[in-house]
Design a protein around this motif. Structure first.
Motif, mmCIF file in Angstrom:
data_model
loop_
_atom_site.group_PDB
_atom_site.id
_atom_site.type_symbol
_atom_site.label_atom_id
_atom_site.label_comp_id
_atom_site.label_asym_id
_atom_site.label_seq_id
_atom_site.Cartn_x
_atom_site.Cartn_y
_atom_site.Cartn_z
ATOM 1 N N GLU A 182 48.540 -20.600 144.553
ATOM 2 C CA GLU A 182 46.899 -20.476 145.192
ATOM 3 C C GLU A 182 46.796 -21.097 146.491
ATOM 4 O OE1 GLU A 182 44.884 -22.717 142.222
ATOM 5 O OE2 GLU A 182 44.527 -21.076 140.932
ATOM 6 N N PRO A 183 45.943 -20.766 147.292
ATOM 7 C CA PRO A 183 44.645 -20.050 147.157
ATOM 8 C C PRO A 183 44.819 -18.433 146.958
ATOM 9 C CG PRO A 183 44.688 -20.448 149.526
ATOM 10 C CD PRO A 183 46.015 -21.189 148.942
ATOM 11 N N PHE A 184 46.064 -17.905 147.107
ATOM 12 C CA PHE A 184 46.180 -16.349 147.022
ATOM 13 C C PHE A 184 45.411 -16.209 145.557
ATOM 14 C CE2 PHE A 184 48.389 -12.437 145.862
ATOM 15 C CZ PHE A 184 48.484 -11.855 147.218
ATOM 16 N N ALA A 185 44.397 -15.029 145.743
ATOM 17 C CA ALA A 185 43.680 -14.733 144.677
ATOM 18 C C ALA A 185 44.526 -13.480 143.686
ATOM 19 C CB ALA A 185 42.512 -14.008 145.089
ATOM 20 N N LEU A 186 44.425 -13.672 142.437
ATOM 21 C CA LEU A 186 44.807 -12.646 141.458
ATOM 22 C C LEU A 186 43.738 -12.365 140.528
ATOM 23 C CD1 LEU A 186 48.258 -14.215 140.680
ATOM 24 C CD2 LEU A 186 47.963 -12.463 142.163
ATOM 25 N N VAL A 187 43.172 -11.230 140.768
ATOM 26 C CA VAL A 187 42.059 -10.743 139.967
ATOM 27 C C VAL A 187 42.395 -9.473 138.819
ATOM 28 C CG1 VAL A 187 39.844 -9.405 140.028
ATOM 29 C CG2 VAL A 187 40.664 -11.227 141.822
ATOM 30 N N THR A 188 42.115 -9.856 137.564
ATOM 31 C CA THR A 188 42.758 -9.168 136.581
ATOM 32 C C THR A 188 42.011 -8.408 135.771
ATOM 33 O OG1 THR A 188 42.769 -11.188 135.088
ATOM 34 C CG2 THR A 188 44.708 -10.691 136.293
ATOM 35 N N PRO A 189 41.945 -7.089 135.885
ATOM 36 C CA PRO A 189 41.190 -6.223 134.660
ATOM 37 C C PRO A 189 42.310 -6.178 133.390
ATOM 38 C CG PRO A 189 42.567 -4.814 136.002
ATOM 39 C CD PRO A 189 42.941 -6.216 136.766
#
Length: 243
Positions: A182-189
Motif C-alpha cells: 500500500e498505497p498501491f490499490a488492488l481492486v477486485t471483482p
C-alpha cells in the motif's frame, strides 16, 4: 495516488450497476443506505453517456468508471483526460496497452482533473480479466505464461509506468500485495458472499477473505443488485469487513 478511504466497511465496497438502464441505476443507488461507491461500466455508459456519472456524483456517490481503455497512447490520454474531468475517481486502462500509453494516460488524467477542479483520479490497470481460465487463455491467445505469471508481469509494467493500482482477481491479491505494498490499490471483482452464485466469474472469493489477502476495495454486483432486499444484501457484505 490511491483514493482516500475511511475505516467504514462501506468505503471498501463498490457496487456494480451492470445490467441497469440509467433510470434504474440512479433509483437503485439512491435507495441503498450507506452506499459510497458505484461502478459505471460499458453498457450503462454507452446508453447514458457522461451525464450518468454527473448524476451519480450529484447523489453524493464516488464513481469507478470501468471502461477499460486500450488504444494508442494519444487516444488513451485523451479518453482518460475526459474521464477524469467528469469526476470519476477510479478509471480502468488495459495494462497490455504498454508503458508509453500508460504513462500518457496517467499524465492526462491528472491534467484533466486539475483543469476541471475534480479530485485526482486513480488509474487502475487491468491485468487479466477474471473471466479467463488459464488453459483457454493460453490456447486462444497463444500466451505461454500462466495467469499468475502474466498478472504479475503486467502489474509490474503498470507500476513502473506510474499507474497507482490494478484490477485483479482476488486469488491474485496476496501475491500482488507482496510485490506492491500500500498505497498501491488492488481492486477486485469476482467477489461473491457465501451462498451467492458464481455467475460468469471464474476466479472468485468472499469479501472478508479478499480484504485479508490485501485487496483495497471490492467490486460486487449481482449479489447486491439482484437481491430481493438490496439494502440488506449490502449490509451483509459490509458486516464481515468490520474491525
Amino acid at each position: 495516488m490511491a483514493p482516500s478511504l475511511s475505516a467504514d466497511p462501506a468505503d471498501r465496497i463498490i457496487v456494480a450497476l451492470d445490467g441497469m438502464d440509467p433510470e434504474q441505476a440512479l433509483a437503485f443507488a439512491s435507495q441503498v443506505q450507506g452506499l459510497r461507491w458505484v461502478k459505471v461500466g460499458l453498457e450503462l455508459f454507452v446508453q447514458a453517456g457522461p451525464h450518468v456519472v454527473a448524476q451519480l456524483r450529484e447523489q453524493g456517490l464516488r464513481v469507478f468508471l470501468d471502461l477499460k481503455f486500450h488504444d494508442i497512447p494519444a487516444t488513451m490520454a485523451g479518453a482518460c483526460r475526459r474521464a477524469a474531468a467528469l469526476g470519476a475517481e477510479l478509471i480502468t486502462v488495459h495494462a497490455c496497452a504498454g508503458s508509453e500509453a500508460l504513462k500518457a494516460a496517467q499524465a492526462a488524467a491528472l491534467d484533466g482533473a486539475t483543469r476541471a477542479g475534480q479530485p485526482a483520479p486513480t488509474l487502475l490497470a487491468v491485468t487479466v480479466l477474471t473471466s479467463w481460465e488459464e488453459q483457454r487463455l493460453q490456447r486462444e491467445l497463444a500466451i505461454g505464461q500462466g495467469i499468475a505469471e502474466r498478472v504479475s508481469a503486467l502489474a509490474q509494467l503498470s507500476a513502473a509506468a506510474g499507474i497507482a493500482g490494478c484490477v485483479c482477481s482476488p486469488l491474485e491479491v496476496a501475491a500482488l500485495r507482496a510485490q506492491h505494498p500500500e498505497p498501491f490499490a488492488l481492486v477486485t471483482p469476482g467477489i461473491r458472499p457465501k451462498g451467492a452464485a458464481v455467475g460468469d466469474q471464474a476466479r472468485v472469493m468472499g469479501p472478508a477473505e479478499a480484504i485479508a489477502a490485501g485487496a483495497s476495495q471490492l467490486v460486487i454486483g449481482r449479489p447486491i443488485t439482484k437481491a430481493d432486499d438490496p439494502c440488506a444484501a449490502f449490509a451483509v457484505c459490509c458486516e464481515p469487513l468490520k474491525a
